[in-house]
Enzyme design. Structure first.
Site, PDB file in Angstrom:
ATOM      1  N   GLY A 121       0.745  -1.205  -0.069  1.00 32.20           N
ATOM      2  CA  GLY A 121       0.210  -0.002   0.037  1.00 32.20           C
ATOM      3  C   GLY A 121       0.816   1.261  -0.082  1.00 32.20           C
ATOM      4  N   THR A 181       5.871   4.260   0.485  1.00 27.89           N
ATOM      5  CA  THR A 181       5.156   2.965   0.121  1.00 27.89           C
ATOM      6  C   THR A 181       5.368   1.891   1.155  1.00 27.89           C
ATOM      7  OG1 THR A 181       5.968   3.357  -1.956  1.00 27.89           O
ATOM      8  CG2 THR A 181       5.242   1.444  -1.708  1.00 27.89           C
ATOM      9  N   VAL A 182       4.475   0.937   1.322  1.00 28.35           N
ATOM     10  CA  VAL A 182       4.439   0.044   2.078  1.00 28.35           C
ATOM     11  C   VAL A 182       4.752  -1.275   1.730  1.00 28.35           C
ATOM     12  CG1 VAL A 182       3.717  -0.820   4.452  1.00 28.35           C
ATOM     13  CG2 VAL A 182       3.115   1.439   3.993  1.00 28.35           C
ATOM     14  N   LYS A 216       8.028   0.490   5.436  1.00 32.69           N
ATOM     15  CA  LYS A 216       7.679   1.765   5.084  1.00 32.69           C
ATOM     16  C   LYS A 216       8.924   2.389   4.577  1.00 32.69           C
ATOM     17  CE  LYS A 216       4.296   4.510   6.567  1.00 32.69           C
ATOM     18  NZ  LYS A 216       3.558   5.349   7.767  1.00 32.69           N
ATOM     19  N   ASP A 227      -5.784  11.351  12.086  1.00 32.79           N
ATOM     20  CA  ASP A 227      -6.020  10.781  10.816  1.00 32.79           C
ATOM     21  C   ASP A 227      -6.909   9.407  10.993  1.00 32.79           C
ATOM     22  OD1 ASP A 227      -6.078  10.654   8.002  1.00 32.79           O
ATOM     23  OD2 ASP A 227      -4.041  10.544   8.038  1.00 32.79           O
TER      24      ASP A 227
END
Lengths: 293, 271
Positions: free
Chosen positions: A11, A17-18, A33, A126
């Site tokens: 993801g 980006t992971v 990550k 978040d």
């Protein structure tokens, strides 16, 4: 660096980006990550740094674990505990039907993680289904602390590019700049409803104005009686006057206790919204199970 | 992050005792005395303050940067990374960890140059010798050595609570606050929990202002021996500052820790 092998991209986080990866020394599966470092600019990006230093302090079963930070060539690798999927993907896979005991368990775990953050004076800021991880055992882990902050510090409103509108509280949407823990409770309430409705987002607004309209349609347009000070926040614009809908139409699958808790979390006036600690004491959670057991 | 010092990485990993600090400085102690190391640390704590002031950073950010600096050199020799490189790096990292907004690269390097020019040209010439890429590389070493423990607790907030009990708080607070600022010249911030330091600074302020505080301190449920030890160290600092002439000694001390060339880390760091 050599000891981790990337297996598959899983993801895109708020930044970076992971990947799912394996630690060859231990055989353990982890999440990596990858954060690009532009050495012309600011060095380690400040939100990556915020996430690192907050997760270093936050150790809780419902918060994703930070394992390590590795410096590579023009990139930084943050190593986290691996979780199978995020809550959004979990909901998508449920195809519109989520068991009430799962709704109860997930909401409870989410609130436990949040209560812990708040007890450390940290706002997540978040909370979205993309930032909540689900393990194979049904454990919930809060992740993505890149926007998290200590409270009491005035900040400009979220920029729409960073955070999904749908989970943003009415006070923030109206331009309040001093947040407290109540903004995370609003987001959690949205997710509570979303889970109970089989993964259907509760408040899918298109832009800030639309988002407020949808909120007011369901919860009623606020006035000075129910929310002292709101007229100041609403003075720049005209909002149609709506009456609150019956809660039974909003979260039809929740039992009476669930509806009651939902309403306590979704109070328009942030100062009257319940806290994570209070929510956890609510009778709705009586007999809640952890994970899938 | 203010509420949970006892669960923090500061408490679990970074309250060091004297033996640990001395062990970490073993290499430096082969060519410097303890007293000389103390003076070098004080010199660079002041450097960090000047740089922080120029960048208009809050006192807390400056204090955090000084703690990073001290933590780093509690585990590494002063020759591993030149303190003149590490000091600004600490400011940079602290400014990010303390959420005070991003400092523009150009402004940052300008501030380094200006501090050197205005205050330190007799030691370092008229230019700041390091470029941004080197500072950013150093930033990562610092993060790694600190083991990502970037959240530091300070005595300022506890002081504000304690001082409320005192009638003459208007006189005490500025004096105790200054004592906290000055305490960062010593290793006190490495060795004791912030609330103890706050109490010791309050105690020091009472002594300086001749305010009778015996009763108030006697009623505290804290280790008074520990508290008085910290007070003693702060008072000792003030005694030393009465006669200390930094400019007379510092040049030769800086020569002692000078690196062979350029002053970058020498590869011995971190394994």
């Amino acid at each position: 660096m050599e000891s981790y092998e990337k297996l598959v991209k899983i993801g895109e986080g708020t930044y970076g980006t992971v990947y799912k990866a394996v630690n060859h020394d231990t055989g353990e599966i982890v999440a990596l990550k990858k954060v690009r470092i532009d050495d012309e600019n600011e060095g380690i990006p400040s939100f990556a740094l915020r996430e690192i230093c907050l997760l270093k302090e936050l150790k809780h079963k419902n918060i994703v674990m930070l394992y390590d930070v590795i410096h590579g060539n023009k990139e930084l690798m943050i190593v986290f505990e691996y979780c199978d999927q995020d809550l959004k993907r979990y909901c998508d896979a449920c195809q519109g039907k989520i068991d009430p005991s799962i709704v109860q368990s997930f909401t409870n775990q989410l609130l436990q993680g949040l209560a812990y953050c708040h007890s450390h004076h940290i706002l997540h800021r978040d909370i979205t289904p993309q930032n909540i991880l689900v393990t194979g055992n049904g454990d919930i882990k809060l992740a993505d602390f890149g926007l998290a902050r200590n409270f009491g510090i005035p900040v400009k409103s979220f920029s729409a590019e960073v955070v999904t509108l749908w989970y943003r509280s009415p006070d923030v949407l109206l331009g309040a700049t001093l947040y407290d823990t109540s903004i995370d409770i609003w987001s959690t309430g949205c997710i509570f409803a979303e889970l109970s409705n089989g993964g259907q987002p509760l408040l899918p607004g298109k832009d800030v104005a639309d988002q407020l309209k949808i909120i007011f349609k369901i919860f009623g347009t606020p006035n000075e009686q129910i929310w002292p000070g709101v007229s100041q926040l609403m003075k720049d614009k005209d909002y149609p006057s709506y009456n609150a809908m019956s809660i039974l139409h909003v979260v039809p699958n929740l039992n009476q206790l669930g509806c009651d808790l939902f309403q306590l979390m979704m109070v328009l006036d942030p100062s009257k919204r319940c806290t994570a600690e209070q929510a956890l004491q609510h009778a709705y959670f009586k007999g809640v199970s952890e994970g899938y057991t | 992050m203010a509420a949970n010092f006892w669960k923090s990485s500061h408490y679990s990993q970074w309250v060091l005792d004297r033996q640990e600090i001395l062990a970490g400085r073993e290499e430096d102690l082969s060519y410097l005395s303890e007293d000389e190391i103390f003076k070098i640390h004080m010199f660079f704590a002041n450097f960090i303050r000047h740089l922080g002031d120029l960048l208009k950073l809050r006192q807390q950010v400056i204090a955090t940067a000084i703690v990073y600096f001290k933590r780093f050199y509690s585990r590494n020799s002063l020759k591993s990374i030149a303190p003149l490189l590490l000091a600004p790096t600490c400011i940079l990292l602290a400014s990010k960890a303390e959420e005070c907004g991003i400092i523009n690269t150009g402004r940052f390097i300008n501030a380094c140059t200006n501090v050197v020019k205005q205050k330190y040209s007799s030691y370092f010439g008229s230019d700041y010798p390091y470029k941004m890429p080197v500072i950013l590389e150093c930033e990562f070493f610092l993060l790694e050595l600190l083991d990502c423990s970037l959240i530091v607790f300070h005595p300022y907030r506890p002081l504000l609570q304690f001082v409320e009990d005192f009638e003459k708080k208007d006189a005490l607070l500025p004096c105790a606050w200054r004592a906290i600022n000055d305490s960062y010249n010593t290793d006190i911030c490495l060795m004791y929990p912030p609330y103890i330091i706050a109490l010791a600074c309050l105690h020091t302020a009472c002594i300086i202002q001749s305010i009778d505080c015996t009763q108030w301190f006697a009623e505290l449920s804290v280790d008074l021996d520990l508290l008085f030890e910290v007070t003693r160290q702060i008072v000792a600092l003030y005694e030393l500052l009465k006669t200390y002439e930094e400019s007379a000694e510092m040049k030769s001390l800086l020569d002692k820790i000078a690196l062979p060339k350029g002053g970058r880390y020498d590869g011995k760091l971190m394994k």
